[in-house]
Design a protein around this motif. Sequence first.
Motif, mmCIF file in Angstrom:
data_model
loop_
_atom_site.group_PDB
_atom_site.id
_atom_site.type_symbol
_atom_site.label_atom_id
_atom_site.label_comp_id
_atom_site.label_asym_id
_atom_site.label_seq_id
_atom_site.Cartn_x
_atom_site.Cartn_y
_atom_site.Cartn_z
ATOM 1 N N VAL A 34 0.806 -1.150 -0.007
ATOM 2 C CA VAL A 34 0.277 0.022 0.118
ATOM 3 C C VAL A 34 0.929 1.226 -0.041
ATOM 4 O O VAL A 34 1.757 1.451 0.821
ATOM 5 N N VAL A 35 0.430 2.234 -0.999
ATOM 6 C CA VAL A 35 1.181 3.447 -0.892
ATOM 7 C C VAL A 35 0.223 4.535 -0.995
ATOM 8 O O VAL A 35 -0.565 4.376 -1.803
ATOM 9 N N THR A 36 0.118 5.240 0.217
ATOM 10 C CA THR A 36 -0.796 6.122 0.646
ATOM 11 C C THR A 36 -0.496 7.217 1.375
ATOM 12 O O THR A 36 0.572 6.990 2.064
ATOM 13 N N LEU A 37 -1.074 8.327 1.355
ATOM 14 C CA LEU A 37 -0.881 9.415 2.459
ATOM 15 C C LEU A 37 -1.716 9.338 3.606
ATOM 16 O O LEU A 37 -1.705 9.687 4.585
ATOM 17 N N ASP A 38 -2.313 7.963 3.721
ATOM 18 C CA ASP A 38 -3.354 7.767 4.898
ATOM 19 C C ASP A 38 -2.293 7.221 6.045
ATOM 20 O O ASP A 38 -1.515 6.002 5.846
ATOM 21 N N GLY A 39 -2.114 8.168 7.134
ATOM 22 C CA GLY A 39 -1.262 7.789 8.190
ATOM 23 C C GLY A 39 -1.776 6.659 9.037
ATOM 24 O O GLY A 39 -0.693 6.110 9.869
ATOM 25 N N MET A 40 -2.643 6.084 9.057
ATOM 26 C CA MET A 40 -3.134 4.740 9.479
ATOM 27 C C MET A 40 -2.395 3.615 8.956
ATOM 28 O O MET A 40 -1.969 2.831 9.741
ATOM 29 N N LEU A 41 -2.583 3.579 7.674
ATOM 30 C CA LEU A 41 -1.823 2.370 7.064
ATOM 31 C C LEU A 41 -0.436 2.551 6.963
ATOM 32 O O LEU A 41 0.344 1.956 6.898
ATOM 33 N N CYS A 42 0.082 3.683 6.529
ATOM 34 C CA CYS A 42 1.563 4.247 6.227
ATOM 35 C C CYS A 42 1.914 5.637 7.168
ATOM 36 O O CYS A 42 1.794 6.527 6.966
ATOM 37 N N PRO A 43 2.120 5.191 8.515
ATOM 38 C CA PRO A 43 2.284 6.512 9.464
ATOM 39 C C PRO A 43 3.432 7.241 8.643
ATOM 40 O O PRO A 43 4.389 6.966 7.894
ATOM 41 N N PHE A 44 3.357 8.589 9.213
ATOM 42 C CA PHE A 44 4.210 9.514 8.698
ATOM 43 C C PHE A 44 5.938 9.191 9.457
ATOM 44 O O PHE A 44 5.837 8.841 10.638
ATOM 45 N N ALA A 45 6.694 9.316 8.875
ATOM 46 C CA ALA A 45 8.050 8.806 9.455
ATOM 47 C C ALA A 45 8.530 10.141 10.426
ATOM 48 O O ALA A 45 9.452 9.933 11.442
ATOM 49 N N LEU A 46 8.102 11.383 9.856
ATOM 50 C CA LEU A 46 8.182 12.306 11.027
ATOM 51 C C LEU A 46 6.995 13.245 11.663
ATOM 52 O O LEU A 46 6.466 14.286 11.360
ATOM 53 N N PRO A 47 6.355 12.281 12.462
ATOM 54 C CA PRO A 47 5.108 12.662 13.212
ATOM 55 C C PRO A 47 4.903 13.875 14.053
ATOM 56 O O PRO A 47 4.069 14.453 14.175
ATOM 57 N N ASP A 48 5.963 14.359 14.523
ATOM 58 C CA ASP A 48 6.100 15.408 15.580
ATOM 59 C C ASP A 48 6.899 16.590 14.420
ATOM 60 O O ASP A 48 7.763 16.568 13.993
ATOM 61 N N THR A 49 6.055 17.751 14.742
ATOM 62 C CA THR A 49 6.555 19.074 13.908
ATOM 63 C C THR A 49 7.408 19.740 14.989
ATOM 64 O O THR A 49 7.323 20.147 16.133
ATOM 65 N N LYS A 50 8.916 19.843 14.438
ATOM 66 C CA LYS A 50 9.917 20.573 15.252
ATOM 67 C C LYS A 50 9.816 21.772 14.841
ATOM 68 O O LYS A 50 9.676 22.228 13.960
ATOM 69 N N GLU A 51 10.317 22.772 15.827
ATOM 70 C CA GLU A 51 10.677 24.302 15.492
ATOM 71 C C GLU A 51 11.313 24.275 14.101
ATOM 72 O O GLU A 51 11.084 25.237 13.521
ATOM 73 N N SER A 52 12.317 23.655 14.017
ATOM 74 C CA SER A 52 13.359 23.631 12.676
ATOM 75 C C SER A 52 12.480 23.351 11.388
ATOM 76 O O SER A 52 12.961 23.618 10.609
ATOM 77 N N HIS A 53 11.414 22.683 11.641
ATOM 78 C CA HIS A 53 10.497 22.029 10.098
ATOM 79 C C HIS A 53 9.885 23.460 9.896
ATOM 80 O O HIS A 53 9.335 23.197 8.605
ATOM 81 N N TRP A 54 9.338 24.500 10.558
ATOM 82 C CA TRP A 54 8.702 25.512 10.155
ATOM 83 C C TRP A 54 8.936 26.146 8.738
ATOM 84 O O TRP A 54 7.875 26.367 8.088
ATOM 85 N N PRO A 55 10.052 26.425 8.495
ATOM 86 C CA PRO A 55 10.375 27.185 7.291
ATOM 87 C C PRO A 55 10.216 26.064 6.162
ATOM 88 O O PRO A 55 10.399 26.501 4.824
ATOM 89 N N HIS A 56 10.062 24.757 6.332
ATOM 90 C CA HIS A 56 10.391 23.845 5.140
ATOM 91 C C HIS A 56 9.029 23.093 4.981
ATOM 92 O O HIS A 56 8.920 22.203 4.258
ATOM 93 N N ILE A 57 8.034 23.283 5.607
ATOM 94 C CA ILE A 57 6.682 22.628 5.669
ATOM 95 C C ILE A 57 5.373 23.600 5.214
ATOM 96 O O ILE A 57 5.573 24.675 5.223
ATOM 97 N N VAL A 58 4.593 22.970 4.593
ATOM 98 C CA VAL A 58 3.064 23.374 4.604
ATOM 99 C C VAL A 58 2.375 23.923 5.681
ATOM 100 O O VAL A 58 2.343 23.035 6.517
ATOM 101 N N LYS A 59 2.142 25.044 5.990
ATOM 102 C CA LYS A 59 1.542 25.676 7.187
ATOM 103 C C LYS A 59 0.243 25.686 7.079
ATOM 104 O O LYS A 59 -0.315 26.835 6.818
#
Length: 178
Positions: A34-59
């Motif tokens: 299964v390849v999906t964006l569904d986090g129940m089936l394929c959990p996110f590798a970086l589930p916690d947002t760090k302060e350093s992520h903010w300039p690089h993520i979709v807000k």
Amino acid sequence: MQRLYIATEKFGPSHGTGWKEYIEWSGLTQLTEVVTLDGMLCPFALPDTKESHWPHIVKEDNMLNFFVDLDFLLSELADTRDLNILGVIRRPSADVRSLEWDGFAFLGYDLMDKNVGNSALSNCGGFPDVFANMELSSVGLLDDFDRALQIRDRLHTTHPEERHADCDLWAIFRRQAN
């Protein structure tokens, strides 16, 4: 069309009992993974947002796991061997199967609920009045852009009470091994 990146855990036959139970429940016997964006089936590798992520993520709500900078995402991952590094396009306005995306190969289209929580294709128990399980590829996605749009629209009109049937179309590409 904005290109985004996300790292997810893989889900396939190597997951033993969980995979077998999923195939029995879903009826998606053609799947090899299964390849999906569904986090129940394929959990996110970086589930916690760090302060350093903010300039690089979709807000945006429900989008904090999506990165706009592939190099940054990769720098945050210790080991990518058991992960899918995905390039995605939310709500593509045209068929992107032949889009050139350096290092990425097109896998198909997913239909994710508006919260980017559940895939209407692979994690809602199916909607046999809208699409047949066999329409999904070996990774649980749709190959055809026009059919994906048709299913998206029919899901919402046929099941207006079902929150997982109000979907956005996502094009999914996977980073090829180096």
